[in-house]
Design an enzyme around this catalytic site. Structure first.
Site, short mmCIF file in Angstrom:
data_model
loop_
_atom_site.label_atom_id
_atom_site.label_comp_id
_atom_site.label_asym_id
_atom_site.label_seq_id
_atom_site.Cartn_x
_atom_site.Cartn_y
_atom_site.Cartn_z
N ASP A 27 16.35 83.99 1.73
CA ASP A 27 15.49 83.26 2.66
C ASP A 27 16.44 82.43 3.51
OD1 ASP A 27 13.05 82.58 3.74
OD2 ASP A 27 12.45 81.27 2.08
N ASP A 80 12.57 73.65 5.56
CA ASP A 80 11.81 72.68 4.78
C ASP A 80 12.39 71.26 4.79
OD1 ASP A 80 13.96 72.83 3.05
OD2 ASP A 80 12.83 73.64 1.38
#
Length: 181
Positions: free
Chosen positions: A132, A24
């Protein structure tokens, strides 16, 4: 396809974790980027770093500077995976990831990152811990890891960094904002 079993899920006597990967470009919930703005440090994009599910990131539900920021976790593949959510990875591959972010219990993470608000909770797939894994430079998928099921244990970051420089060192984490709080 899952090799971990029981409640909590274990494999060969070790605690199990589910994994996914993401990218991200943000500094994350441990502040691993310049103080001004939201960009991440280059090492945070290309190293073995992870976003932990809320109960592990911080048991008090903090969304910034959780109690496990900067901690390193050695993940070892079981050879299993969640059907329909990943693929097989050979058993016994170990890599160490530093916690630099939070995997929040919000869309689209609810199935993976919602372990509830008390210890002993688990996600939709039965795991107490979900990580993650940052894949900003294909460091995870480049190893052939497709959301493998793993066992996990807390390890010393510097020892692991000396073995594989893709694991951040304690001095690298020292650049993060949360290292100084």
């Amino acid at each position: 396809n899952q090799k971990c079993s029981g409640n909590p899920r274990r494999y060969n006597g070790k605690s199990c974790a589910s994994t996914t990967n993401y990218h991200d470009s943000h500094k994350g919930a441990c502040g691993c980027g310049p103080a001004s703005g939201d960009a991440q440090f280059g090492w945070n994009a290309g190293s073995f770093v992870a976003a932990a599910s809320q109960m592990y990131f911080d048991s008090g539900n903090k969304g910034w500077c959780g109690q496990h920021c900067g901690q390193c976790i050695k993940l070892t593949t079981t050879g299993g995976y969640v059907p329909g959510q990943g693929g097989p990875v050979r058993e016994g591959l170990s890599k160490t990831f530093m916690i630099t972010n939070l995997c929040p219990n919000i869309y689209p993470n609810q199935d993976w990152c919602n372990q509830g608000s008390q210890y002993g909770g688990h996600n939709k797939y039965g795991y107490e811990l979900h990580l993650d894994l940052e894949n900003g430079r294909s460091q995870v998928t480049g190893m052939g890891w497709n959301n493998p099921e793993t066992t996990w244990e807390v390890v010393n970051c510097d020892s692991e960094h000396n073995h594989d420089h893709r694991t951040p060192s304690n001095s690298m984490y020292g650049q993060c904002q949360c290292a100084h709080q």
